[in-house]
Design a protein around this motif. Structure first.
Motif, mmCIF file in Angstrom:
data_model
loop_
_atom_site.group_PDB
_atom_site.id
_atom_site.type_symbol
_atom_site.label_atom_id
_atom_site.label_comp_id
_atom_site.label_asym_id
_atom_site.label_seq_id
_atom_site.Cartn_x
_atom_site.Cartn_y
_atom_site.Cartn_z
ATOM 1 N N GLU A 101 0.820 -1.223 0.000
ATOM 2 C CA GLU A 101 0.000 0.000 0.000
ATOM 3 C C GLU A 101 0.848 1.265 0.000
ATOM 4 O OE1 GLU A 101 -2.842 1.165 3.396
ATOM 5 O OE2 GLU A 101 -4.111 0.140 1.912
ATOM 6 N N THR A 102 1.836 1.324 0.906
ATOM 7 C CA THR A 102 2.740 2.473 0.967
ATOM 8 C C THR A 102 4.162 1.992 1.201
ATOM 9 O OG1 THR A 102 2.409 2.763 3.355
ATOM 10 C CG2 THR A 102 0.982 4.045 1.874
ATOM 11 N N VAL A 103 5.129 2.848 0.843
ATOM 12 C CA VAL A 103 6.526 2.485 0.996
ATOM 13 C C VAL A 103 7.339 3.736 1.299
ATOM 14 C CG1 VAL A 103 6.980 2.716 -1.483
ATOM 15 C CG2 VAL A 103 8.461 1.281 -0.090
ATOM 16 N N GLN A 104 8.366 3.582 2.134
ATOM 17 C CA GLN A 104 9.355 4.641 2.334
ATOM 18 C C GLN A 104 10.714 4.023 2.067
ATOM 19 O OE1 GLN A 104 8.864 7.258 5.586
ATOM 20 N NE2 GLN A 104 10.447 8.621 4.800
ATOM 21 N N ALA A 105 11.422 4.565 1.074
ATOM 22 C CA ALA A 105 12.614 3.894 0.570
ATOM 23 C C ALA A 105 13.804 4.825 0.470
ATOM 24 C CB ALA A 105 12.321 3.299 -0.806
ATOM 25 N N PHE A 106 14.976 4.202 0.406
ATOM 26 C CA PHE A 106 16.231 4.906 0.150
ATOM 27 C C PHE A 106 17.032 4.057 -0.821
ATOM 28 C CE2 PHE A 106 20.796 5.178 1.107
ATOM 29 C CZ PHE A 106 21.032 6.515 0.826
ATOM 30 N N THR A 107 17.504 4.668 -1.896
ATOM 31 C CA THR A 107 18.346 3.965 -2.863
ATOM 32 C C THR A 107 19.626 4.760 -3.091
ATOM 33 O OG1 THR A 107 17.394 5.060 -4.812
ATOM 34 C CG2 THR A 107 16.288 3.061 -4.028
ATOM 35 N N ASP B 234 22.809 0.374 -6.780
ATOM 36 C CA ASP B 234 23.207 -0.998 -6.444
ATOM 37 C C ASP B 234 22.835 -1.331 -5.003
ATOM 38 O OD1 ASP B 234 25.105 0.365 -4.939
ATOM 39 O OD2 ASP B 234 26.846 -0.674 -5.792
ATOM 40 N N PHE B 235 22.091 -0.420 -4.364
ATOM 41 C CA PHE B 235 21.626 -0.636 -2.990
ATOM 42 C C PHE B 235 20.252 0.005 -2.836
ATOM 43 C CE2 PHE B 235 20.881 0.880 1.306
ATOM 44 C CZ PHE B 235 21.120 -0.250 2.061
ATOM 45 N N ALA B 236 19.360 -0.712 -2.180
ATOM 46 C CA ALA B 236 18.027 -0.167 -1.900
ATOM 47 C C ALA B 236 17.504 -0.759 -0.602
ATOM 48 C CB ALA B 236 17.063 -0.479 -3.042
ATOM 49 N N THR B 237 16.851 0.074 0.181
ATOM 50 C CA THR B 237 16.196 -0.409 1.388
ATOM 51 C C THR B 237 14.866 0.316 1.532
ATOM 52 O OG1 THR B 237 16.466 -0.806 3.775
ATOM 53 C CG2 THR B 237 17.287 1.292 2.919
ATOM 54 N N ALA C 176 7.230 2.954 -6.931
ATOM 55 C CA ALA C 176 6.993 3.721 -5.700
ATOM 56 C C ALA C 176 8.265 3.838 -4.869
ATOM 57 C CB ALA C 176 5.883 3.052 -4.887
ATOM 58 N N MET C 177 9.094 2.792 -4.848
ATOM 59 C CA MET C 177 10.353 2.850 -4.104
ATOM 60 C C MET C 177 11.282 3.902 -4.692
ATOM 61 S SD MET C 177 11.057 -1.214 -3.344
ATOM 62 C CE MET C 177 12.584 -0.956 -2.425
ATOM 63 N N ILE C 178 11.369 3.944 -6.011
ATOM 64 C CA ILE C 178 12.236 4.936 -6.661
ATOM 65 C C ILE C 178 11.721 6.348 -6.384
ATOM 66 C CG2 ILE C 178 13.033 5.803 -8.885
ATOM 67 C CD1 ILE C 178 14.403 3.221 -8.040
ATOM 68 N N ARG C 179 10.418 6.536 -6.479
ATOM 69 C CA ARG C 179 9.837 7.864 -6.223
ATOM 70 C C ARG C 179 10.003 8.269 -4.764
ATOM 71 N NH1 ARG C 179 4.556 7.998 -6.570
ATOM 72 N NH2 ARG C 179 4.117 5.796 -7.034
ATOM 73 N N SER C 180 9.844 7.319 -3.861
ATOM 74 C CA SER C 180 10.000 7.617 -2.439
ATOM 75 C C SER C 180 11.425 8.046 -2.111
ATOM 76 C CB SER C 180 9.629 6.381 -1.622
ATOM 77 O OG SER C 180 9.924 6.564 -0.254
ATOM 78 N N ALA D 81 13.585 9.407 -4.161
ATOM 79 C CA ALA D 81 13.849 10.714 -4.763
ATOM 80 C C ALA D 81 13.214 11.839 -3.961
ATOM 81 C CB ALA D 81 13.333 10.733 -6.194
ATOM 82 N N ASP D 82 11.999 11.597 -3.427
ATOM 83 C CA ASP D 82 11.256 12.657 -2.724
ATOM 84 C C ASP D 82 11.512 12.670 -1.226
ATOM 85 O OD1 ASP D 82 10.167 13.142 -5.179
ATOM 86 O OD2 ASP D 82 8.264 12.108 -4.778
ATOM 87 N N GLY D 83 12.025 11.557 -0.685
ATOM 88 C CA GLY D 83 12.224 11.471 0.764
ATOM 89 C C GLY D 83 10.915 11.395 1.532
ATOM 90 N N THR D 84 9.892 10.800 0.919
ATOM 91 C CA THR D 84 8.578 10.753 1.536
ATOM 92 C C THR D 84 8.022 9.327 1.530
ATOM 93 O OG1 THR D 84 7.460 11.179 -0.574
ATOM 94 C CG2 THR D 84 8.036 13.084 0.772
ATOM 95 N N THR D 85 7.015 9.110 2.367
ATOM 96 C CA THR D 85 6.241 7.878 2.288
ATOM 97 C C THR D 85 5.342 7.984 1.062
ATOM 98 O OG1 THR D 85 6.262 7.562 4.686
ATOM 99 C CG2 THR D 85 4.548 6.411 3.451
ATOM 100 N N THR D 86 5.383 6.983 0.194
ATOM 101 C CA THR D 86 4.756 7.060 -1.119
ATOM 102 C C THR D 86 3.730 5.965 -1.300
ATOM 103 O OG1 THR D 86 6.784 8.019 -2.037
ATOM 104 C CG2 THR D 86 5.222 7.051 -3.609
ATOM 105 N N LYS D 87 2.584 6.311 -1.866
ATOM 106 C CA LYS D 87 1.568 5.310 -2.168
ATOM 107 C C LYS D 87 2.005 4.459 -3.359
ATOM 108 C CE LYS D 87 -2.673 7.420 -0.374
ATOM 109 N NZ LYS D 87 -2.918 6.247 0.513
ATOM 110 N N VAL D 88 1.704 3.174 -3.286
ATOM 111 C CA VAL D 88 1.987 2.260 -4.396
ATOM 112 C C VAL D 88 0.768 2.218 -5.298
ATOM 113 C CG1 VAL D 88 2.571 -0.104 -5.024
ATOM 114 C CG2 VAL D 88 3.486 0.883 -2.910
ATOM 115 N N ALA D 89 0.975 2.446 -6.584
ATOM 116 C CA ALA D 89 -0.140 2.430 -7.527
ATOM 117 C C ALA D 89 -0.819 1.061 -7.531
ATOM 118 C CB ALA D 89 0.344 2.779 -8.935
ATOM 119 N N GLN D 90 -2.127 1.039 -7.503
ATOM 120 C CA GLN D 90 -2.879 -0.213 -7.559
ATOM 121 C C GLN D 90 -3.207 -0.500 -9.025
ATOM 122 O OE1 GLN D 90 -3.092 -2.021 -4.609
ATOM 123 N NE2 GLN D 90 -1.744 -0.297 -4.089
ATOM 124 N N VAL D 91 -2.611 -1.531 -9.574
ATOM 125 C CA VAL D 91 -2.705 -1.800 -11.014
ATOM 126 C C VAL D 91 -3.476 -3.100 -11.265
ATOM 127 C CG1 VAL D 91 -0.617 -0.553 -11.624
ATOM 128 C CG2 VAL D 91 -0.439 -2.915 -10.885
#
Length: 345
Positions: A200-206, A218-221, A329-333, A335-345
């Protein structure tokens, strides 16, 4: 009398990722027929044809116009997919395609829509779902044996030498669409979502570590909240030498299931344990293709049966969009430093 093959498939693209496909197709001989192979470098197609005894196609048009070809296996780089899929879909050829579907979520959706609009079966190669341990875990979850899913942990501590990224285009946005997430971790993330349901939502750092010279990560969490209220975490990298088997852990209210490589260990709350499968190679080390072809064999057989019996394959293009939406959503999160909604497809 010989059995009629389930389907006649052509192979398009003969790079590194095709090795388990070709070996699997050799094992499936008689059940799945190879109508021919094609590669933009024709000499490569001739070489593979001689090695495996497969016919060679001269062009994509030859495949599209071949009445004996029911479908194609596409194993080209992601940036070549839309052109090929569109041509094959218009010609009525079903498509089994290596992951990812395309470089971005939008382009992946375009491919899925193109196949649906032409009533074409589209399957995606996420072979990790066909390992014995993964299948057993799927059954346990379907039966409710683990109870409610509470926590999920996905760990992909893989290694790729710099020479891997020195190959032109590899790890770039233009050809691959990204780094460790869309090229390596996507397998485990797809398996995770197939077991947990949508994120549903994700907060990520790459990031790109100092161990690689490459354009993308080459790293993502990430921390994830799933639609079923479970929470989880992901750590994925290709910078952990010498590389270890990936691990997916699901903590339920009745038991904890740990899938490491191909081996599943279930620890029940009463202290009993269950072990299924074995820790076979999964391509996490220096050799990305160091794994057996069994999972590809079963996946291709499932796709061929889907064509014959006119039903969806185990992993359809529409279903595979979910992991693309999570990665997007992980990539967008990050880049923005925010909790991001995952698109429901």
């Amino acid at each position: 009398m010989k059995d009629t093959p389930i389907a006649n498939l052509a192979v398009i693209g003969l790079g590194m990722a095709t090795k388990p496909h070709l070996e699997a197709l050799a094992e499936l001989k008689g059940r799945v027929n190879v109508s021919g192979v094609f590669n933009r470098t024709h000499a490569k197609a001739v070489e593979v044809g001689k090695t495996f005894g497969f016919p060679v196609f001269e062009s994509l048009d030859n495949i599209a116009n071949d009445p004996n070809t029911d479908g194609v296996i596409i194993a080209t780089p992601p940036n070549q997919r839309i052109e090929i899929v569109t041509k094959m879909a218009k010609a009525g050829k079903h498509v089994l395609m290596e992951k990812p579907i395309e470089r971005t979520l939008d382009r992946a959706q375009d491919i899925v829509s193109a196949c649906e609009n032409h009533d074409i079966t589209l399957g995606i190669v996420f072979q990790h779902r066909f390992r014995d341990g993964a299948r057993r875990l799927r059954t346990l979850i379907d039966q409710g044996a683990l109870g409610d899913i509470a926590l999920v942990r996905a760990e992909i501590p893989w290694w790729r030498d710099q020479s891997y990224y020195d190959v032109p285009g590899r790890g770039t946005l233009a050809r691959d669409g990204g780094g460790v997430l869309i090229s390596q971790a996507i397998h485990v993330l797809d398996l995770m979502l197939s077991l947990t349901g949508p994120a549903e939502t994700v907060q990520a750092f790459t990031a790109t570590s100092q161990l690689h010279n490459m354009e993308t990560e080459d790293f993502a969490t990430a921390g994830i909240r799933f639609a079923n209220n479970a929470i989880g975490s992901v750590v994925a990298t290709t910078a952990t030498y010498p590389g270890e088997e990936e691990r997916l852990v699901i903590d339920g209210t009745k038991a904890t299931a740990s899938l490491k490589g191909g081996q599943l260990t279930v620890t029940w709350r009463d202290g009993k344990t269950e072990n299924i499968g074995d820790v076979s190679g999964t391509g996490g080390g220096a050799d990305p293709m160091a794994f057996p072809c069994d999972w590809h064999r079963d996946l291709i057989a499932d796709f061929a049966s889907a064509i014959r019996d006119k039903h969806a394959p185990c992993i359809s293009g529409r279903e595979a969009l979910r992991v693309h939406a999570l990665i997007d959503a992980m990539i967008r999160s990050s880049a923005d430093g925010t909790t991001t909604k995952v698109a429901q497809v």
